[in-house]
Design an enzyme around this catalytic site. Structure first.
Site, PDB file in Angstrom:
ATOM      1  N   PHE A 114       0.855  -1.189   0.000  1.00  0.00           N
ATOM      2  CA  PHE A 114       0.000   0.000   0.000  1.00  0.00           C
ATOM      3  C   PHE A 114       0.898   1.249   0.000  1.00  0.00           C
ATOM      4  CE2 PHE A 114      -2.762   3.137   2.097  1.00  0.00           C
ATOM      5  CZ  PHE A 114      -3.949   2.954   1.403  1.00  0.00           C
ATOM      6  N   ASP A 185       2.316  -5.972   7.814  1.00  0.00           N
ATOM      7  CA  ASP A 185       1.134  -5.113   7.860  1.00  0.00           C
ATOM      8  C   ASP A 185      -0.084  -6.015   7.660  1.00  0.00           C
ATOM      9  OD1 ASP A 185      -0.961  -3.340   7.378  1.00  0.00           O
ATOM     10  OD2 ASP A 185       0.393  -1.813   6.565  1.00  0.00           O
ATOM     11  N   TYR A 210     -10.508  -0.244  11.185  1.00  0.00           N
ATOM     12  CA  TYR A 210     -11.747   0.225  10.533  1.00  0.00           C
ATOM     13  C   TYR A 210     -12.106  -0.587   9.309  1.00  0.00           C
ATOM     14  CZ  TYR A 210      -8.106   2.705   7.946  1.00  0.00           C
ATOM     15  OH  TYR A 210      -6.977   2.992   7.237  1.00  0.00           O
ATOM     16  N   LYS A 211     -11.235  -1.518   8.905  1.00  0.00           N
ATOM     17  CA  LYS A 211     -11.554  -2.359   7.749  1.00  0.00           C
ATOM     18  C   LYS A 211     -12.341  -3.569   8.241  1.00  0.00           C
ATOM     19  CE  LYS A 211      -7.766  -0.454   5.065  1.00  0.00           C
ATOM     20  NZ  LYS A 211      -6.324  -0.455   4.863  1.00  0.00           N
ATOM     21  N   ARG A 357     -12.876  -3.966  -6.904  1.00  0.00           N
ATOM     22  CA  ARG A 357     -12.528  -4.760  -5.717  1.00  0.00           C
ATOM     23  C   ARG A 357     -13.778  -5.023  -4.882  1.00  0.00           C
ATOM     24  NH1 ARG A 357      -8.509  -2.277  -1.191  1.00  0.00           N
ATOM     25  NH2 ARG A 357     -10.269  -0.878  -0.938  1.00  0.00           N
TER      26      ARG A 357
HETATM   27  C1  LIG Z   1      -5.629   0.870   4.687  1.00  0.00           C
HETATM   28  C2  LIG Z   1      -4.159   0.789   4.747  1.00  0.00           C
HETATM   29  C3  LIG Z   1      -3.397   1.831   5.285  1.00  0.00           C
HETATM   30  C4  LIG Z   1      -4.051   3.110   5.748  1.00  0.00           C
HETATM   31  O1  LIG Z   1      -3.316   3.754   6.744  1.00  0.00           O
HETATM   32  P1  LIG Z   1      -4.009   4.844   7.663  1.00  0.00           P
HETATM   33  O2  LIG Z   1      -2.895   5.502   8.360  1.00  0.00           O
HETATM   34  O3  LIG Z   1      -4.934   4.086   8.600  1.00  0.00           O
HETATM   35  O4  LIG Z   1      -4.806   5.758   6.803  1.00  0.00           O
HETATM   36  C5  LIG Z   1      -2.018   1.665   5.365  1.00  0.00           C
HETATM   37  N1  LIG Z   1      -1.429   0.531   4.937  1.00  0.00           N
HETATM   38  C6  LIG Z   1      -2.145  -0.490   4.389  1.00  0.00           C
HETATM   39  C7  LIG Z   1      -1.451  -1.724   3.945  1.00  0.00           C
HETATM   40  C8  LIG Z   1      -3.523  -0.377   4.266  1.00  0.00           C
HETATM   41  O5  LIG Z   1      -4.223  -1.345   3.700  1.00  0.00           O
END
Ligand SMILES: *Cc1c(COP(=O)(O)O)cnc(C)c1O
Length: 398
Positions: A114, A185, A210-211, A357
Site C-alpha cells: 500500500f 502489515d 476500521y476495515k 474490488r
Molecule cells: C488501509 C491501509 C493503510 C491506511 O493507513 P491509515 O494511516 O490508517 O490511513 C495503510 N497501509 C495499508 C497496507 C492499508 O491497507
C-alpha cells in the site's frame, strides 16, 4: 461460538436493499456500537469528566483492547497496543527495526504494498539521513531478494488490490535466516483470515481496525511487538503516554515496559468504544469458521461473475488458499462500472488503474448477497450501464 453467521449478520446495521462488498475498506456499523458510544459519551465523558481516565479505565483501554486484538492475530496478552493510525504504526515499527539492525541499509518491500507504507518509509529514510534505501521487488520474488544487506522486510500480508496472500511463516523464516527483521502489515488480514504472529515469529506487526474489524471511520490502529524485542526497542515517537511514568512528568524520556512504549499520545476513547462493540461480535466466532465461509463465498462469487461477464478478468489468485478475503477483477472502465453498480445497490470499490474490488466478509455477507451482487455486475456489464458520462467523473474517494 456461533456457527451460523445469520446471527452475526443481525448484529450489524446494513441499509435495506444494499449489498455491501466494501467491508475490506470500511466495515459497517455494529448495532451495539450506537448504544456503547452514546453511553460512553453521556455517562462517562458527560458525568465523570476527567475522572473517567481512572474510573472508566480510559487510560488502560489501549492495552486492554490491544489484548482483544491480540487474540485475533496470535499475539499473547501484553504484546499489542492500540492507537494512532496505521501509517504512524508503520513508521514506529520501521524506525525501531532499523535501529536494531543498524549495520544494514536496505528496506525490502514489494510493488503490491500500500502506498502509505512506502511513503512513510521514504519519509523516515530522509529524516534519518543515514543512507538507507527502499528496494521494491515483485510480490512473487520476495524470497529471492532476502540477502544479507537487507535490514528489514516490510510487507503487507494481503495485497490491498488483488487479495494475493503472502506466506508469512515461510518468508519470516527465510528472512530470519539472513538476519533480517520482519514487519507485517495486517491491514487486510486482521479479521479476514487466521493470523498467528507468534507461530510465524514475526518481529513486528501492525494493522488497522476500521476495515475488517469494523471500528468505524478513523478507528485506531494497532501494533504488535515480539516479546523478545519488546524491551530492546527504542521508540522513535517518544510521546508521553509511552513513558514509564507519564504522570511523573519527568523532563527526560524513559520508555515504558514492553509494548506500552509504542503508545504515543492521548487515546481516542470515543472511537475505542465503537471498536469494543465490534470486538464483542468477534468474540462470538472462530476465525477458522470465518475463513472457511469467506473462501466459500469468494469461490461462489468468482464462479458467478466469470460465467456471467466474459469481459472481466480475475485479478485475484484463483486458489482461495492464496487469497485474503477479497476478490478483484480487471476492467478498463472499472471506475465507471463501480459507480454504475453503486447506483444499482452494490457497493464495491475501484483501485487505479483498472481494479474493481469486492470484499467478502462472512460476519454480515451471505450467499444470497453474493448472488445478488453477481447479477448486478452481470447487468452492468451486459447492458454497458457503465457507459455513461456521469460515471466518468472522478470522486475524491474511490
Ligand atoms: C488501509 C491501509 C493503510 C491506511 O493507513 P491509515 O494511516 O490508517 O490511513 C495503510 N497501509 C495499508 C497496507 C492499508 O491497507
Amino acid at each position: 461460538m456461533v456457527s451460523d453467521f445469520a446471527e452475526t449478520k443481525s448484529l450489524f446495521q446494513l441499509p435495506e436493499g444494499l449489498v455491501y462488498l466494501d467491508g475490506n475498506s470500511l466495515g459497517p456499523l455494529p448495532k451495539a456500537a450506537v448504544a456503547r458510544v452514546s453511553t460512553m459519551i453521556r455517562d462517562e465523558w458527560g458525568d465523570m469528566l476527567i475522572s473517567g481516565w481512572n474510573s472508566a479505565g480510559w487510560m488502560n483501554q489501549p492495552a486492554r483492547v490491544g489484548d482483544r486484538i491480540g487474540k485475533l492475530i496470535g499475539g499473547p496478552a501484553g504484546t499489542v497496543v492500540v492507537g494512532d493510525t496505521l501509517s504512524i504504526k508503520v513508521y514506529q515499527a520501521l524506525a525501531a527495526a532499523l535501529e536494531i539492525n543498524a549495520g544494514r541499509k536496505i528496506i525490502l518491500s514489494d510493488t503490491g504494498n500500500f502506498p502509505s507504507d512506502l511513503y512513510m518509509t521514504e519519509g523516515l529514510i530522509k529524516s534519518l539521513d543515514k543512507g538507507h534505501r527502499l528496494k521494491l521487488c515483485a510480490p512473487e520474488a520476495v524470497a529471492d531478494y532476502l540477502t544479507e544487506d537487507v535490514a528489514v522486510l516490510l510487507l503487507t500480508e494481503v495485497d490491498y488490490k488483488t487479495g494475493r496472500l503472502h506466506d508469512m511463516h515461510d518468508l519470516t523464516r527465510k528472512a530470519h535466516a539472513k538476519g533480517i527483521l520482519t514487519i507485517w502489515d495486517l491491514a487486510h488480514s486482521a479479521g479476514a483470515l487466521p493470523v498467528d504472529v507468534s507461530a510465524a515469529e514475526a518481529d513486528f506487526a501492525v494493522g488497522c481496525t476500521y476495515k475488517y474489524l469494523n471500528s468505524g471511520p478513523g478507528g485506531p490502529a494497532f501494533i504488535y511487538l515480539a516479546p523478545r524485542l519488546a524491551n530492546q526497542v527504542r521508540p522513535a515517537l517518544s510521546g508521553w503516554l509511552g513513558h514509564e511514568q507519564p504522570f511523573a512528568f519527568d523532563l527526560e524520556y524513559r520508555p515504558g515496559p514492553g509494548i506500552e512504549r509504542m503508545r504515543v499520545g492521548t487515546p481516542p476513547i470515543i472511537q475505542l468504544a465503537a471498536l469494543e462493540a465490534s470486538l464483542d461480535i468477534w468474540d462470538l466466532v472462530d476465525m477458522n469458521d470465518v475463513r472457511t465461509k469467506s473462501s466459500e463465498l469468494s469461490d461462489l462469487f468468482i464462479e458467478l461473475v466469470e460465467s456471467g461477464c466474459p469481459d472481466l478478468q480475475l485479478a485475484s489468485p484463483r486458489d482461495s488458499r492464496q487469497r485474503g478475503s477479497q476478490v478483484s477483477f480487471h476492467f478498463e472502465h472499472g471506475h465507471a462500472a463501480v459507480k454504475a453498480m453503486i447506483d444499482m445497490g452494490l457497493i464495491g470499490d475501484f483501485r487505479a488503474p483498472d481494479i474493481m474490488r469486492f470484499g467478502l466478509t462472512p460476519l454480515y455477507i451471505d450467499a444470497q448477497d453474493v448472488n445478488k451482487a453477481a447479477s448486478i455486475i452481470e447487468e452492468v456489464m451486459a447492458k454497458r450501464l457503465w457507459d455513461n458520462a456521469e460515471y466518468f467523473v472522478q470522486s475524491t474517494v474511490t
